[in-house]
Enzyme design. Structure first.
Site, PDB file in Angstrom:
ATOM      1  N   ASP A  86      55.392-100.112 -26.287  1.00 12.26           N
ATOM      2  CA  ASP A  86      55.387-101.436 -25.670  1.00 12.26           C
ATOM      3  C   ASP A  86      54.849-101.251 -24.250  1.00 12.26           C
ATOM      4  O   ASP A  86      55.196-100.267 -23.578  1.00 12.26           O
ATOM      5  CB  ASP A  86      56.809-101.991 -25.559  1.00 12.26           C
ATOM      6  CG  ASP A  86      57.340-102.544 -26.861  1.00 12.26           C
ATOM      7  OD1 ASP A  86      56.707-102.335 -27.913  1.00 12.26           O
ATOM      8  OD2 ASP A  86      58.411-103.187 -26.824  1.00 12.26           O
ATOM      9  N   HIS A 142      55.631 -93.711 -30.065  1.00  7.63           N
ATOM     10  CA  HIS A 142      55.403 -93.560 -31.503  1.00  7.63           C
ATOM     11  C   HIS A 142      53.972 -93.092 -31.753  1.00  7.63           C
ATOM     12  O   HIS A 142      53.103 -93.211 -30.889  1.00  7.63           O
ATOM     13  CB  HIS A 142      55.670 -94.889 -32.209  1.00  7.63           C
ATOM     14  CG  HIS A 142      57.078 -95.388 -32.038  1.00  7.63           C
ATOM     15  ND1 HIS A 142      57.985 -95.417 -33.081  1.00  7.63           N
ATOM     16  CD2 HIS A 142      57.745 -95.864 -30.949  1.00  7.63           C
ATOM     17  CE1 HIS A 142      59.138 -95.897 -32.641  1.00  7.63           C
ATOM     18  NE2 HIS A 142      59.022 -96.169 -31.342  1.00  7.63           N
ATOM     19  N   SER A 226      56.333 -95.387 -17.121  1.00  6.94           N
ATOM     20  CA  SER A 226      55.218 -94.461 -17.079  1.00  6.94           C
ATOM     21  C   SER A 226      53.978 -95.013 -17.759  1.00  6.94           C
ATOM     22  O   SER A 226      53.814 -96.227 -17.885  1.00  6.94           O
ATOM     23  CB  SER A 226      55.633 -93.130 -17.711  1.00  6.94           C
ATOM     24  OG  SER A 226      54.756 -92.111 -17.294  1.00  6.94           O
TER      25      SER A 226
END
Length: 263
Positions: A86, A142, A226
């Site tokens: 995200d 992911h 980050s």
């Protein structure tokens, strides 16, 4: 002058002592009391959490929270590359012949970023995508595609912030910050997944050491806001026409497709 002042302040406050103090607080039971104000300030969607907000023991456990099953849908169409996180898809473009990319009017060396001439040469004339995660975002990482992990290593030590100010005034943060680099082989092409650490807490925690990754599979998490950088080889990737940087994106959504092997 502003750049020098900014860098000096970060270097003074971003040492091992400060980082250790912040980490200790985030892991302490006392940090539990800032979870609700934190979630409210950053407008975290509590409805998609796997666990109730009252069950988190400290700020770190909330920051690295998991989501309910089905909260993110993975685009499993063949050859589709999905966002591994995200975040905000902040930039995309071409990797130049001189092994650089231009981000926010600043030139970054891919060679410095990857630390390998041989690996860097694979990405000349290829495509890059930059995904920024703010403190509000879900911070688990992911796999963007199914494939074999051909290499994984770390570079760098300390870190500047990777927000807009950090990109403008920081010391080439995307290529010098602490970073964990993984290469995925898919259909005779390589994809570099660069997980860039942020200010104070550089930690990129790898959760998956398997030889094969499956698209959408959880592989790591950040311990602080980050950035993830994706690099694609020349003629191997086509950015989705829906991508209009900057834009918000969720893990599992399409960012492009594997076009063909470059060989």
């Amino acid at each position: 002058m502003r750049k020098k002042i900014y860098q000096s302040l970060i270097e003074l406050t971003n040492g091992p002592f400060t980082s250790n103090m912040i980490r200790k607080f985030a892991l302490s039971k006392w940090s539990k009391f800032v979870i609700k104000p934190y979630s409210k300030f950053y407008a975290v969607n509590l409805d998609e959490l796997k666990d109730d907000i009252n069950q988190f023991k400290n700020l770190h456990s909330f920051f690295t929270r998991k989501l309910k099953e089905g909260a993110r849908q993975i685009d499993n169409r063949e050859g589709v590359i999905v966002s591994p996180v995200d975040g905000v898809l902040s930039d995309t473009g071409k990797i130049e012949k001189n092994k650089t990319i231009i981000v926010k009017n600043k030139e970054y060396s891919i060679l410095e970023m990857l630390g390998s001439e041989e690996l860097t040469n694979r990405f000349i004339d290829g495509t890059y995508i930059i995904l920024y995660l703010s403190p509000a975002h879900y911070h688990r990482i992911h796999s963007p595609i199914s494939g074999k992990i051909i290499s994984s290593y770390s570079l760098g030590s300390t870190s500047y912030p990777v927000n807009k100010i950090g990109l403008k005034y920081g010391d080439f943060v995307l290529s010098k910050n602490y970073r964990r680099i993984s290469y995925i082989s898919h259909d005779n092409t390589s994809i570099a997944v660069i997980k860039v650490g942020a200010m104070f807490i550089n930690s990129v925690v790898m959760l998956n050491d398997k030889e094969m990754w499956t698209k959408g599979e959880e592989v790591a998490y950040f311990s602080f806001g980050s950035t993830v950088i994706l690099l694609f080889e020349r003629d191997s990737f086509e950015v989705s026409p829906r991508i209009k940087a900057p834009m918000n994106i969720k893990m599992g959504e399409e960012i492009g497709k594997i076009r063909k092997a470059p060989y």
